[in-house]
Write a protein that holds these residues in place. Structure first.
Motif, short mmCIF file in Angstrom:
data_model
loop_
_atom_site.label_atom_id
_atom_site.label_comp_id
_atom_site.label_asym_id
_atom_site.label_seq_id
_atom_site.Cartn_x
_atom_site.Cartn_y
_atom_site.Cartn_z
N UNK A 1 13.84 -12.73 -4.18
CA UNK A 1 15.17 -12.94 -4.72
C UNK A 1 16.12 -11.78 -4.44
N UNK A 2 15.68 -10.82 -3.63
CA UNK A 2 16.51 -9.67 -3.30
C UNK A 2 16.50 -8.59 -4.36
N UNK A 3 15.63 -8.73 -5.35
CA UNK A 3 15.54 -7.74 -6.43
C UNK A 3 14.76 -6.52 -5.91
N UNK A 4 15.34 -5.36 -6.13
CA UNK A 4 14.77 -4.10 -5.68
C UNK A 4 13.49 -3.81 -6.45
N UNK A 5 12.41 -3.54 -5.70
CA UNK A 5 11.14 -3.23 -6.38
C UNK A 5 10.61 -1.84 -6.01
N UNK A 6 11.27 -1.16 -5.06
CA UNK A 6 10.85 0.19 -4.73
C UNK A 6 11.22 0.55 -3.31
N UNK A 7 10.65 1.64 -2.83
CA UNK A 7 10.90 2.09 -1.46
C UNK A 7 9.58 2.45 -0.78
N UNK A 8 9.66 2.48 0.52
CA UNK A 8 8.55 3.02 1.31
C UNK A 8 9.14 4.17 2.11
N UNK A 9 8.57 5.36 1.88
CA UNK A 9 9.07 6.56 2.54
C UNK A 9 8.48 6.67 3.95
N UNK A 10 9.34 7.04 4.88
CA UNK A 10 8.89 7.24 6.26
C UNK A 10 7.79 8.29 6.30
N UNK A 11 7.90 9.31 5.50
CA UNK A 11 6.89 10.38 5.49
C UNK A 11 5.52 9.84 5.09
N UNK B 1 0.83 -1.20 0.00
CA UNK B 1 0.00 0.00 0.00
C UNK B 1 0.86 1.26 0.00
N UNK B 2 2.01 1.20 0.67
CA UNK B 2 2.89 2.36 0.82
C UNK B 2 3.98 2.45 -0.25
N UNK B 3 4.09 1.44 -1.09
CA UNK B 3 5.22 1.30 -2.01
C UNK B 3 5.28 2.40 -3.07
N UNK B 4 6.46 3.01 -3.20
CA UNK B 4 6.79 3.84 -4.35
C UNK B 4 7.59 2.92 -5.27
N UNK B 5 7.03 2.58 -6.45
CA UNK B 5 7.69 1.59 -7.31
C UNK B 5 9.03 2.07 -7.87
N UNK B 6 9.87 1.12 -8.19
CA UNK B 6 11.23 1.37 -8.68
C UNK B 6 11.26 2.40 -9.80
N UNK C 1 11.92 -0.56 10.99
CA UNK C 1 13.02 -0.02 10.18
C UNK C 1 12.81 1.47 9.88
N UNK C 2 11.58 1.86 9.62
CA UNK C 2 11.30 3.24 9.21
C UNK C 2 11.60 4.25 10.31
N UNK C 3 11.59 3.82 11.55
CA UNK C 3 11.88 4.78 12.62
C UNK C 3 13.32 5.27 12.56
N UNK C 4 14.21 4.50 11.94
CA UNK C 4 15.63 4.87 11.85
C UNK C 4 16.11 5.19 10.43
N UNK C 5 15.24 5.06 9.44
CA UNK C 5 15.62 5.26 8.04
C UNK C 5 14.62 6.21 7.39
N UNK C 6 15.10 7.10 6.53
CA UNK C 6 14.19 8.00 5.80
C UNK C 6 13.29 7.22 4.84
N UNK C 7 13.82 6.14 4.34
CA UNK C 7 13.04 5.26 3.47
C UNK C 7 13.49 3.83 3.73
N UNK C 8 12.59 2.91 3.42
CA UNK C 8 12.90 1.49 3.57
C UNK C 8 12.86 0.87 2.18
N UNK C 9 13.98 0.33 1.70
CA UNK C 9 13.99 -0.36 0.42
C UNK C 9 13.14 -1.64 0.52
N UNK C 10 12.47 -1.96 -0.57
CA UNK C 10 11.62 -3.14 -0.62
C UNK C 10 12.14 -4.05 -1.73
N UNK C 11 12.28 -5.32 -1.39
CA UNK C 11 12.80 -6.30 -2.35
C UNK C 11 11.83 -7.48 -2.46
N UNK C 12 11.97 -8.23 -3.54
CA UNK C 12 11.18 -9.46 -3.68
C UNK C 12 11.94 -10.61 -3.03
#
Length: 140
Positions: free
Chosen positions: A112-122, A5-10, A99-110
């Motif tokens: 297989x570790x493939x990057x699919x986007x981020x979730x912004x703390x904001x 729901x929060x994902x900003x796609x790659x 994780x978000x309490x200590x990071x401006x954004x949280x990277x999201x992976x599938x």
């Protein structure tokens, strides 16, 4: 709640390849006014986060390094001082918030570790604020 729901796609995220130069990263971060960017390798895997602090420490600790010479420094050679952890797209909301309490954004992976986007703390804070505000409004 699904964290997607929060994902900003790659395709909407500014990220850098670890084989790029320090100058490329500096210019991209300046242009977008970002203090950190995810690092995604040639196979699409998330490998870390590069911060302004990492770049500043590299400048400070490399004698005679000028801005013009930053095009000779490869990002993967720059020590990173913070280890931003990623979450799986299947992670629960508690893992994300932890994780978000200590990071401006949280990277999201599938899986297989493939990057699919981020979730912004904001985005998380805005969502929580709206929940609290709406609940308060309903009680009045």
């Amino acid at each position: 709640m699904n964290i997607a729901f929060f994902l900003t796609p790659k395709n909407q995220v500014v990220y850098e390849n670890p084989k790029s130069t320090m100058r490329q990263a500096l210019e991209r971060m300046e242009y977008h006014r970002y203090t950190s960017v995810p690092l995604v390798n040639g196979t699409g895997k998330y490998v870390g986060t590069l911060t302004e602090g990492d770049l500043l420490w590299k400048l400070k600790n490399t004698p005679n390094l000028s801005f013009n010479d930053t095009n000779k420094i490869i990002i993967q050679e720059i020590p990173r001082h913070i280890s931003n952890k990623a979450v799986l797209i299947s992670a629960d909301i508690e893992s994300l918030i932890s994780l978000a309490k200590d990071q401006n954004f949280v990277p999201v992976v599938d899986d297989n570790g493939v990057f699919i986007g981020i979730i912004k703390r904001s985005d998380i804070i805005t969502y929580c604020y709206n929940l609290l505000y709406k609940n308060k409004e309903l009680k009045n």
